[in-house]
Design an enzyme around this catalytic site. Structure first.
Site, mmCIF file in Angstrom:
data_model
loop_
_atom_site.group_PDB
_atom_site.id
_atom_site.type_symbol
_atom_site.label_atom_id
_atom_site.label_comp_id
_atom_site.label_asym_id
_atom_site.label_seq_id
_atom_site.Cartn_x
_atom_site.Cartn_y
_atom_site.Cartn_z
ATOM 1 N N TYR A 70 14.676 9.812 63.614
ATOM 2 C CA TYR A 70 15.244 8.968 64.500
ATOM 3 C C TYR A 70 16.995 9.303 64.396
ATOM 4 O O TYR A 70 17.778 8.992 65.323
ATOM 5 C CB TYR A 70 15.109 7.354 64.593
ATOM 6 N N HIS A 128 5.118 10.736 59.065
ATOM 7 C CA HIS A 128 5.267 10.631 60.465
ATOM 8 C C HIS A 128 4.196 11.330 61.398
ATOM 9 O O HIS A 128 3.815 10.657 62.176
ATOM 10 C CB HIS A 128 6.631 11.154 60.609
#
Ligand code: A2P
Length: 308
Positions: A70, A128
């Site tokens: 991110y 992830h």
């Protein structure tokens, strides 16, 4: 932030009921948190992220979900520190990105995340995405097990794993009495993607699902435009029936299922609205009707085709 909102915050914090979920190792996680992907724009970092996290904390949020990819761990960390709250009162998740998977590279990625967050602790560390070849995921998991044993993290888990991926990871640990099982699986989950088989599998394993894009608000490039759960006629009807908003209906439904829910918003009014959904109870008929909306729509990537 205005003083009236500040006053409201104090009242909210006194009255607010944020349910907690206890993981298999006894660690408690606030069941409602803030998803921080693409606050501002994707990979934006800095004052806007910090301000959003600070506002969320003032409103009563204690659980923040970020990820190396991110690109905003520094802003998230700055917001957490600016709150002045001791780290034990906060719950912070970050994730190892696909390119960093593997044993040594994951340990290094973890150090980089700590540096970016400006912290010496992370509560939950996740893989992830399930990349291929899957051997790399297994190596990554070994690194997470080490971080957990060394108490660098309080809990470890995975993200975007299907039942197939979970079974493969479990098989790799067969016969190893010291292995650690994932304590959470964070996946895209909303009434248009009611992953019933995955939900039941994870429940049986004592592994809560953590719902990302619980409002169906994801907007990945290249994903075709589908109708959104927030605009679904049943969701709107239930919002009217309960005197709540469509977002609150979606969040309450997911919480009822035993999920951890991390809606993203950078709008203070919506942040507050989303958090307040923690106290909303829906009838079992209404919950079943919402589960019946499933259309297998994804607004994010398909874990069976991870090519990024
Ligand atoms: P914004 O940040 O402007 O509030 P999801 O978490 O499902 O991916 O959804 C995130 C999207 O939904 C964002 O575009 C966010 O916009 C929007 N959103 C967040 N909370 C609400 C809400 N309570 N009502 C309507 N839209 C919301």
């Amino acid at each position: 932030m205005s003083s009236s909102l500040n006053q409201g915050n104090r009242d909210n914090q006194e009255n607010r009921e944020i349910p907690k979920i206890t993981l298999t190792n006894g660690v408690e996680i606030p069941a409602l948190g803030l998803g921080t992907a693409a606050i501002g724009s994707f990979t934006e970092d800095g004052p806007r992220i910090q301000a959003c996290v600070e506002t969320a904390i003032e409103l009563g949020y204690r659980h923040f979900d970020t990820a190396a990819v991110y690109g905003n761990e520094a802003g998230v960390g700055a917001g957490l520190r600016a709150s002045g709250l001791p780290p034990e009162e906060l719950f912070v998740t970050t994730k190892v990105w696909n390119a960093e998977q593997g044993y040594d590279s994951t340990l290094k990625a973890f150090e980089n995340s700590l540096k970016a967050l400006g912290s010496d602790r992370v509560d939950l560390y996740l893989i992830h995405w399930p990349v291929e070849p899957f051997e790399r995921v297994i190596e990554t998991w070994r690194a997470l097990e080490r971080l957990y044993r060394e108490k660098a993290v309080r809990a470890v888990g995975v993200s975007n794993f299907t039942v197939r991926h979970l079974k493969k990871l479990a098989k790799a640990g067969d016969g190893d009495e010291n292995r650690i099982k994932p304590m959470i699986n964070q996946v895209e989950f909303h009434p248009y993607l009611y992953q019933e088989e995955l939900l039941h599998y994870c429940r049986a394993e004592g592994m809560p699902l953590e719902a990302w894009s619980p409002l169906g608000g994801g907007n990945w490039p290249g994903r075709k435009e589908n109708p959104r759960p927030l605009e679904d006629p049943l969701v709107i009807r239930l919002a009217e029936k309960y005197g709540k908003t469509p977002a609150q209906i979606l969040i309450a439904w997911s919480l009822h299922l035993g999920n951890i829910v991390i809606p993203k918003s950078e709008n203070p009014r919506r942040l507050e609205e989303n958090l307040a959904a923690g106290a909303l109870r829906l009838s079992s008929e209404d919950r079943e009707a919402l589960s019946g909306l499933n259309r297998n729509f994804r607004y994010g990537a398909d874990p069976d085709h991870v090519d990024f």
